[in-house]
Structure formats: C-alpha cells, structure tokens
Design a protein around this motif. Structure first.
Motif, PDB file in Angstrom:
ATOM      1  N   LEU A 114      -4.542  -6.072   1.767  1.00 32.11           N
ATOM      2  CA  LEU A 114      -5.506  -6.401   2.828  1.00 32.11           C
ATOM      3  C   LEU A 114      -5.577  -5.734   3.729  1.00 32.11           C
ATOM      4  N   SER A 171      -2.823 -10.452   7.262  1.00 28.75           N
ATOM      5  CA  SER A 171      -1.595  -9.669   6.940  1.00 28.75           C
ATOM      6  C   SER A 171      -0.520  -9.788   7.670  1.00 28.75           C
ATOM      7  N   GLN A 175       3.197 -10.739   6.743  1.00 30.24           N
ATOM      8  CA  GLN A 175       4.126  -9.886   6.749  1.00 30.24           C
ATOM      9  C   GLN A 175       5.378 -10.622   7.889  1.00 30.24           C
TER      10      GLN A 175
END
Length: 239
Positions: A114, A171, A175
């Motif tokens: 991404l 993203s 994460q």
C-alpha cells in the motif's frame, strides 16, 4: 512524502547509519521479574523459559523488507534473509529463536505494498502539478500574470492524492495495530524473559507522510474551489 515513505520502507534493510533504528517492532532477551496471574495454568513456565534464555542478550528488529539483529550488544547484522542471519548466530545467543519469530512477523503480517502504491500515486500527482502554467507577461514589459490551471487536471490530481492519502492511512493504522498486538503477545509469552517494543521512528514517519498528503489534498481542494469562485465572478462581470 516520497522521502518519508522511502525511509520507512528502507528500515532494517541494511546496517547503515540510522537504518537499523527505523523498525516496526523489536524483540530482545530480558531478565525482568515475571508476572503471575490466576489465569496462568502453569505459573512455573516463566521460570523454565528463564532458565532456557540464560544470559542471552540478542535483539531483533523488523522492518518492511529486512531484519536487523544485534547478538551481543555490538554491531548490527541486517538482511532480508533470516536464514543467513540465523547461520551467523550461535545457539546460546538465540535460544528461543527470536530471529525466526521476527521473520514470521515480517512474512505473515507486514504488508508494504500500500505504501509503494501511495508513493507511485504521489509521484503521478507531482508530474500533474508540473503541468500547471507559470507566470507570464500578457505583453512585452507588462505585468506578470499566472493563468489558471486546467480544472480537469486539478480534479484528477485531487482524486489521486486523496486515494494515496487513504492508502497511507490504512497502511499506518495496520502497521501500528499489528505491531502493538504482536509485541504484546510476544512479551506475554516470554513473561519476563522476552522484552518487546514498537518502533517510534517508523510510526512518526508514517503519520508524518500521511499529514503531508492531507495538506496537499486540502491545498488542491482549496485551489479548485477558488478557481470555481473566480470563474463565477468573471461570468457575473461579463453579464
């Protein structure tokens, strides 16, 4: 934005200066006091794990495309191949296979694509912005004026940068959530023998890149609305 995202993706890819400090999660052997809870079926397991760990002090850090390992508090060993790292480490320095755990996290949970797509989209927007007209003189010696850019190009750039911002947001959230969850589980499993942490630098880079994209999105939106207002005022004056 491209620079921050590139730094984030480059984390733990080499042992160069500062690169090992950009990581998603780190795991290390610890010797802190274990926690006891009535929900533990075998409270003595932490003592057994501590005996297995012994005096190991290895630390492993995980990036998007690599893993960095510090076996004994010295220099960092970084590679995208966990097997090559494991071959350089004696058994007593990694008795619980933290290098393998780090590799499993990177292969099963980390998803860098991404961010890569967002970098490509942001680059496309930069190329579109480069087509905007600059200042020019209406006649020789006259004042410099700046013509309005194409509304179609502006709208396309806005749509692309908005999609890039959404990709970066997803993203970064992915994460952060995945890193915190994995760190908590690993620390609980080690219970005093394994310490974990989440990379602050990586989080800052991720959120900073998202903030930059939001600023560009707002700027393009304001520009398009301003162009629409100027055109309305111009049409009203002509009438």
């Amino acid at each position: 934005m491209q620079a921050t995202a590139a730094l984030l993706l480059a984390g733990c890819s080499s042992s160069s200066v500062l690169i090992p400090s950009i990581f998603l999660i780190n795991l290390w052997y610890d010797r802190s006091s274990p926690q006891f809870d009535p929900a533990q079926v075998d409270p003595g397991a932490s003592r057994a794990i501590g005996n297995i760990v012994g005096n190991a002090q290895l630390e492993a850090r995980v990036g998007y495309f690599g893993i960095c390992v510090n076996p004994d508090g010295g220099s960092w060993l970084c590679s995208a191949n966990a097997s090559s790292l494991a071959a350089q480490i004696p058994t007593y320095q990694d008795p619980l296979n933290l290098v393998w755990v780090a590799q499993t996290f990177r292969e099963s949970i980390v998803f860098p694509y991404l961010l890569i797509v967002a970098i490509i989209l942001a680059t496309v927007v930069l190329l579109l912005l480069a087509t905007f007209p600059g200042y020019e003189e209406e006649y020789d010696g006259g004042p410099s004026v700046r013509r309005l850019p194409s509304r179609a190009v502006s709208q396309i750039a806005l749509a692309i940068i908005f999609v890039a911002a959404i990709f970066v947001l997803v993203s970064v959230l992915w994460q952060h959530t995945a890193s915190v969850a994995a760190a908590t589980i690993a620390a609980n499993m080690g219970n005093g023998s394994v310490g974990t942490g989440v990379g602050v630098t990586a989080m800052i880079l991720g959120w900073f890149g998202f903030a930059l994209l939001i600023i560009v999105t707002i700027g393009l939106l304001v520009m398009i609305l301003s162009m629409h207002l100027v055109e309305k005022l111009t049409d009203a004056d002509e009438l």
